[in-house]
Every structure is written in structure tokens, then in C-alpha cells.
Design an enzyme around this catalytic site. Structure first.
Site, PDB file in Angstrom:
ATOM      1  N   ARG A  16      35.495  55.892  58.914  1.00  0.00           N
ATOM      2  CA  ARG A  16      36.550  55.808  57.896  1.00  0.00           C
ATOM      3  C   ARG A  16      36.156  54.763  56.852  1.00  0.00           C
ATOM      4  O   ARG A  16      36.394  54.912  55.657  1.00  0.00           O
ATOM      5  CB  ARG A  16      37.919  55.467  58.527  1.00  0.00           C
ATOM      6  CG  ARG A  16      38.966  55.264  57.468  1.00  0.00           C
ATOM      7  CD  ARG A  16      40.419  55.185  57.922  1.00  0.00           C
ATOM      8  NE  ARG A  16      40.663  54.801  59.272  1.00  0.00           N
ATOM      9  CZ  ARG A  16      40.591  53.561  59.762  1.00  0.00           C
ATOM     10  NH1 ARG A  16      40.272  52.534  58.982  1.00  0.00           N
ATOM     11  NH2 ARG A  16      40.835  53.320  61.029  1.00  0.00           N
ATOM     12  N   TYR A  60      48.288  68.134  35.558  1.00  0.00           N
ATOM     13  CA  TYR A  60      48.287  69.003  36.736  1.00  0.00           C
ATOM     14  C   TYR A  60      49.629  68.859  37.470  1.00  0.00           C
ATOM     15  O   TYR A  60      50.105  67.736  37.693  1.00  0.00           O
ATOM     16  CB  TYR A  60      47.108  68.623  37.646  1.00  0.00           C
ATOM     17  CG  TYR A  60      47.151  69.326  38.975  1.00  0.00           C
ATOM     18  CD1 TYR A  60      47.241  70.715  39.035  1.00  0.00           C
ATOM     19  CD2 TYR A  60      47.130  68.619  40.161  1.00  0.00           C
ATOM     20  CE1 TYR A  60      47.299  71.369  40.262  1.00  0.00           C
ATOM     21  CE2 TYR A  60      47.185  69.262  41.384  1.00  0.00           C
ATOM     22  CZ  TYR A  60      47.280  70.636  41.426  1.00  0.00           C
ATOM     23  OH  TYR A  60      47.351  71.285  42.635  1.00  0.00           O
ATOM     24  N   ASP A  71      41.922  60.948  34.247  1.00  0.00           N
ATOM     25  CA  ASP A  71      41.564  62.088  35.092  1.00  0.00           C
ATOM     26  C   ASP A  71      40.557  62.920  34.301  1.00  0.00           C
ATOM     27  O   ASP A  71      40.906  63.582  33.331  1.00  0.00           O
ATOM     28  CB  ASP A  71      42.836  62.877  35.435  1.00  0.00           C
ATOM     29  CG  ASP A  71      42.571  64.064  36.357  1.00  0.00           C
ATOM     30  OD1 ASP A  71      41.428  64.557  36.367  1.00  0.00           O
ATOM     31  OD2 ASP A  71      43.517  64.507  37.037  1.00  0.00           O
ATOM     32  N   LYS A 111      36.550  70.623  41.858  1.00  0.00           N
ATOM     33  CA  LYS A 111      36.343  71.494  40.710  1.00  0.00           C
ATOM     34  C   LYS A 111      34.865  71.486  40.282  1.00  0.00           C
ATOM     35  O   LYS A 111      34.024  71.875  41.037  1.00  0.00           O
ATOM     36  CB  LYS A 111      37.305  71.059  39.595  1.00  0.00           C
ATOM     37  CG  LYS A 111      38.761  70.870  40.076  1.00  0.00           C
ATOM     38  CD  LYS A 111      39.325  72.157  40.572  1.00  0.00           C
ATOM     39  CE  LYS A 111      40.689  72.120  41.238  1.00  0.00           C
ATOM     40  NZ  LYS A 111      41.390  70.939  41.557  1.00  0.00           N
TER      41      LYS A 111
HETATM   42  O1  P1T Z   1      43.410  69.776  44.314  1.00  0.00           O
HETATM   43  P1  P1T Z   1      42.936  68.340  44.362  1.00  0.00           P
HETATM   44  O2  P1T Z   1      41.491  68.204  44.679  1.00  0.00           O
HETATM   45  O3  P1T Z   1      43.809  67.468  45.217  1.00  0.00           O
HETATM   46  O4  P1T Z   1      43.033  67.779  42.860  1.00  0.00           O
HETATM   47  C1  P1T Z   1      44.241  67.620  42.177  1.00  0.00           C
HETATM   48  C2  P1T Z   1      44.015  67.704  40.693  1.00  0.00           C
HETATM   49  C3  P1T Z   1      43.995  66.544  39.938  1.00  0.00           C
HETATM   50  N1  P1T Z   1      43.766  66.560  38.606  1.00  0.00           N
HETATM   51  C4  P1T Z   1      43.554  67.725  37.959  1.00  0.00           C
HETATM   52  C5  P1T Z   1      43.320  67.702  36.473  1.00  0.00           C
HETATM   53  C6  P1T Z   1      43.554  68.929  38.640  1.00  0.00           C
HETATM   54  O5  P1T Z   1      43.326  70.059  37.953  1.00  0.00           O
HETATM   55  C7  P1T Z   1      43.800  68.937  40.052  1.00  0.00           C
HETATM   56  C8  P1T Z   1      43.867  70.192  40.831  1.00  0.00           C
HETATM   57  N2  P1T Z   1      44.087  71.327  40.058  1.00  0.00           N
HETATM   58  C9  P1T Z   1      44.209  72.613  40.519  1.00  0.00           C
HETATM   59  C10 P1T Z   1      44.167  72.941  41.821  1.00  0.00           C
HETATM   60  C11 P1T Z   1      44.383  73.630  39.463  1.00  0.00           C
HETATM   61  O6  P1T Z   1      44.172  74.821  39.704  1.00  0.00           O
HETATM   62  O7  P1T Z   1      44.728  73.223  38.340  1.00  0.00           O
END
Ligand code: P1T
Length: 379
Positions: free
Chosen positions: A46, A98, A170, A195
Site C-alpha cells: 500500500r 465530469y 484535471d 483514459k
Molecule cells: O473514471 P475515473 O478513472 O474514476 O475518472 C474520473 C474522471 C475524472 N475526470 C475526468 C475529466 C473524467 O472524464 C473522468 C471519468 N470520465 C468518464 C468515465 C467519462 O466517460 O467521461
């Protein structure tokens, strides 16, 4: 080192055990000690894991930061940033973001006594009126998800430096290939590495990168104390993804441009959101802080009609109707019912996230096939 070299070598060294070129997947929770405290720098996974550490070094390198942290999801990374705050603190956030970030802010942290202001930051001066002595964090998404608004990071950073407030960006949509927020004055850069960083739709992961040592120590403490880390197998996949980030992004940008230009000329399409258009309200800022315009495109069909939008996304064959973005394959999403369903309708419509909006994550297939698919789906 140039960016395209950093994606492959940044922060990396051959494994000391056998010289393996790729960091091995250290699939272990713990490490042998010869005597209490007698270990080789690793006690428990961890806290530290060699595969994750290799990835964290790569994150720091490609974002021009000094310290990287990997988490179990993008939201876990955002959660770690919010844990820097205390009850009574205030956050100013972009109003288009998001849906899951909005949900974390308003459904979890608001109940812990943190106040959020959602502000249109297309004009950077808009934030000044929301900053007071309780303001501790400015949260910026740029380009925003899903409206592709562009926020001027450098100008916002001038304000946050003057007011001693942290600026977190972000950078999920842009990736460090296109934009490096720490160079523009941000304190924290965050990614949903699920992503473009991972790039193959095969993992869920988050990342933070900072320059400042004290801030890094506070975040490492939170990462270990709260424990939302990612495992070694996913760390390996993300490291492999990073090695092709620059070549993938080049094609994402090329295909994104082709799709945006096709849609904008289509007689049945009313509005296309893509920062590469000269008519985009913040095109000049996009040009100055990004090296290209990315692979995300949102659009609304003529008539602003929900049923029409659903018909289009159902008709697509090469684009897959799915949540997420940034993988090699093209995806289409319906933000109002999918990624942004957790934002109340009145709130999301204020920023343009109407029921007829479609969001495309343009992949790296042949653009001829992508355009043909859109042509048959739109009809
Ligand atoms: O899904 P996760 O890895 O927890 O990430 C969250 C997140 C944070 N910031 C942005 C700009 C994002 O697009 C996302 C996740 N977005 C999607 C799952 C989507 O389809 O837009």
C-alpha cells in the site's frame, strides 16, 4: 529530454535484478525483512511497490513535475486532493466537469462541511468574486467534459498565486502530450489515467503530479493513510500505455479534427463543440496552452431532439456506445443519461449539457471508416 522520449524513458531505469527493460510486475503485498526495519526500501505494497513507483516516476516525468502518485481510479485521485481540505474550506470549480467529480463534491464533501462554487471560468476573471479567506482550492477541468470549454490556466494561476490558493487541473482530456498545467503555474495536475494515459480501455486508474515537496508529502501521506492505490498489474499496463501516448495522441488529434470538420459541414448537425474551430470562444487560449486540439468532440443534431440523438448513437457501428474515452477505439456517449446523469438537469442544461448532446471519443482507426460510420448513423 523531449516529451516523445520521456514517454518511453522518463523516470525509468532498467530493473536492477536482471536488467529487464520493462519494470517487472511485482505482484506482492509485502517484502522480507532481515531484522525489524531491515528491508530494501519496500515494506508493504500500500505504501510502496516497485512497479507502481516506476509508473509514478513516469507520471512525474511526462507532466514536468517532481512527484507522481498513482491511485485506483481518477476519482480516488480527486478524493485525495479534497482530503487536503478542512470543514469550512471553500472550493471554486469549473461549472462544466465530469459528472462523477460533481457527485463527489456535492454528495460527499459538501456533507463534510466543504463549500463548492461552480463557476464558468471561460473568462478567468470570473473566479475573483468567489475567492475569500476560506477558499483553499480552485478545481479546473480544461478542456471541460463534455462541452469542450477551454480555461486559461496561466491567468487562473496568476490569481491563485496572488491569493495563496491551490490550483488543481484535471488534465484528462488534454493529456501531457497537449498541455502541461504545472508549467503554466498549476500546483496539482490530475488524471483519470483510465483514459488516454492507459489508452486501451483495459484499466481504471488515477494520477496526481506536483512539483512542491511539502504538497507531495501531504498527498503521499493521504495516499498511504487512505489506501486508494492501484495494483502492480494495472501499473504495468499504464506504463506500457504511456510509451505510445505521443503516437496515439497524434492520431487522435488528426481524426478528431477530421470528425469535427465533417460534422460541422453536415446539414443535419446544429452545433459542434471542438476547440480547434476558430469560432470556438476560447480558440486563442487553446492555441496558446495546447499543442493541438485532442480527440474529443461533442455535438447536437438539428432540432435539438433527444430521440434523434438516441437514434444516432444506436445506429453507430464502428463507434461503440459506452462510457469512458481516450482508448484506441472510438466511443460515443450520451452525457445526459450516462456520464453526467448525476448532475441535476437544470444544472447541466445551464452549461449546454442538453438531452440531445452526443460526445465522441475519436479513436485511432482509419478516419475514412469513422466518417462513413457517422454518415450512415446520422442518415
Ligand atoms: O473514471 P475515473 O478513472 O474514476 O475518472 C474520473 C474522471 C475524472 N475526470 C475526468 C475529466 C473524467 O472524464 C473522468 C471519468 N470520465 C468518464 C468515465 C467519462 O466517460 O467521461
Amino acid at each position: 529530454m523531449k516529451f516523445n522520449t520521456k514517454t518511453i524513458h522518463g523516470g525509468q531505469k532498467n530493473d536492477p535484478a536482471y536488467g529487464s527493460v520493462m519494470p517487472p510486475i511485482y505482484q506482492t503485498s509485502t517484502y522480507a525483512q532481515s531484522t525489524p526495519g531491515g528491508h530494501k526500501g519496500y515494506e508493504y505494497s500500500r505504501t510502496h511497490n516497485p512497479t507502481r513507483n516506476a509508473l509514478e516516476n513516469a507520471f512525474a516525468s511526462i507532466e514536468n513535475g517532481n512527484y507522481g502518485m498513482a491511485f485506483g481510479s481518477g476519482l480516488a485521485a480527486i478524493d485525495a486532493v479534497l482530503k487536503l481540505l478542512q470543514p469550512g474550506d471553500e472550493v471554486v470549480s469549473t461549472n462544466d466537469l465530469y459528472g462523477g467529480s460533481y457527485r463527489l463534491f456535492t454528495k460527499i464533501y459538501k456533507d463534510f462541511g466543504i463549500k463548492f462554487h461552480f463557476v464558468g471560468m471561460e473568462n478567468a476573471d470570473n473566479i475573483e468574486g468567489y475567492i475569500n479567506e476560506n477558499t483553499k482550492l480552485i478545481w479546473v477541468e480544461t478542456p471541460t467534459n463534455p462541452m469542450m470549454n477551454i480555461i486559461d490556466i496561466k491567468t487562473i494561476a496568476e490569481v491563485t498565486k496572488r491569493k495563496s490558493v491551490l490550483l488543481a487541473v484535471d488534465n484528462t482530456f488534454a493529456t501531457p502530450y497537449l498541455q502541461r498545467p504545472l508549467d503554466l503555474g498549476a500546483d496539482i495536475v490530475m488524471h483519470s489515467a483510465t483514459k488516454y494515459i492507459g489508452g486501451h480501455s483495459d484499466l481504471v486508474m488515477g494520477a496526481l503530479v506536483v512539483k512542491d515537496q511539502d504538497l507531495a508529502n501531504r498527498l503521499y501521506f493521504i495516499q498511504n493513510a487512505s489506501g486508494a492505490i492501484c495494483g502492480p498489474q494495472d501499473s504495468f499496463l499504464a506504463l506500457r500505455g504511456i510509451k505510445t501516448l505521443h503516437v496515439r495522441m497524434q492520431r487522435h488529434c488528426e481524426n478528431g479534427k477530421a470528425v469535427a470538420e465533417y460534422l460541422t459541414k453536415h446539414p443535419k448537425i446544429e452545433k459542434v463543440y471542438w476547440p480547434g474551430f476558430e469560432s470556438h470562444p476560447n480558440h486563442e487560449i487553446a492555441k496558446s496552452q495546447m499543442s493541438d486540439f485532442g480527440g474529443m468532440v461533442s455535438f447536437v443534431a438539428k432540432g435539438n431532439n433527444y430521440e434523434e440523438a438516441i437514434k444516432i448513437v444506436e445506429n453507430l457501428k464502428v463507434f461503440t456506445l459506452a462510457e469512458s474515452l481516450g482508448g484506441v477505439e472510438s466511443l460515443a456517449g450520451h452525457p445526459a443519461s450516462m456520464t453526467h446523469a448525476s448532475i441535476p438537469k437544470e444544472e447541466r442544461e445551464k452549461t449546454g449539457v442538453v438531452d440531445a448532446l452526443i460526445r465522441l471519443s475519436v479513436g485511432i482507426e482509419d478516419k475514412v471508416d469513422l466518417i462513413a460510420d457517422l454518415r450512415q448513423a446520422i442518415g
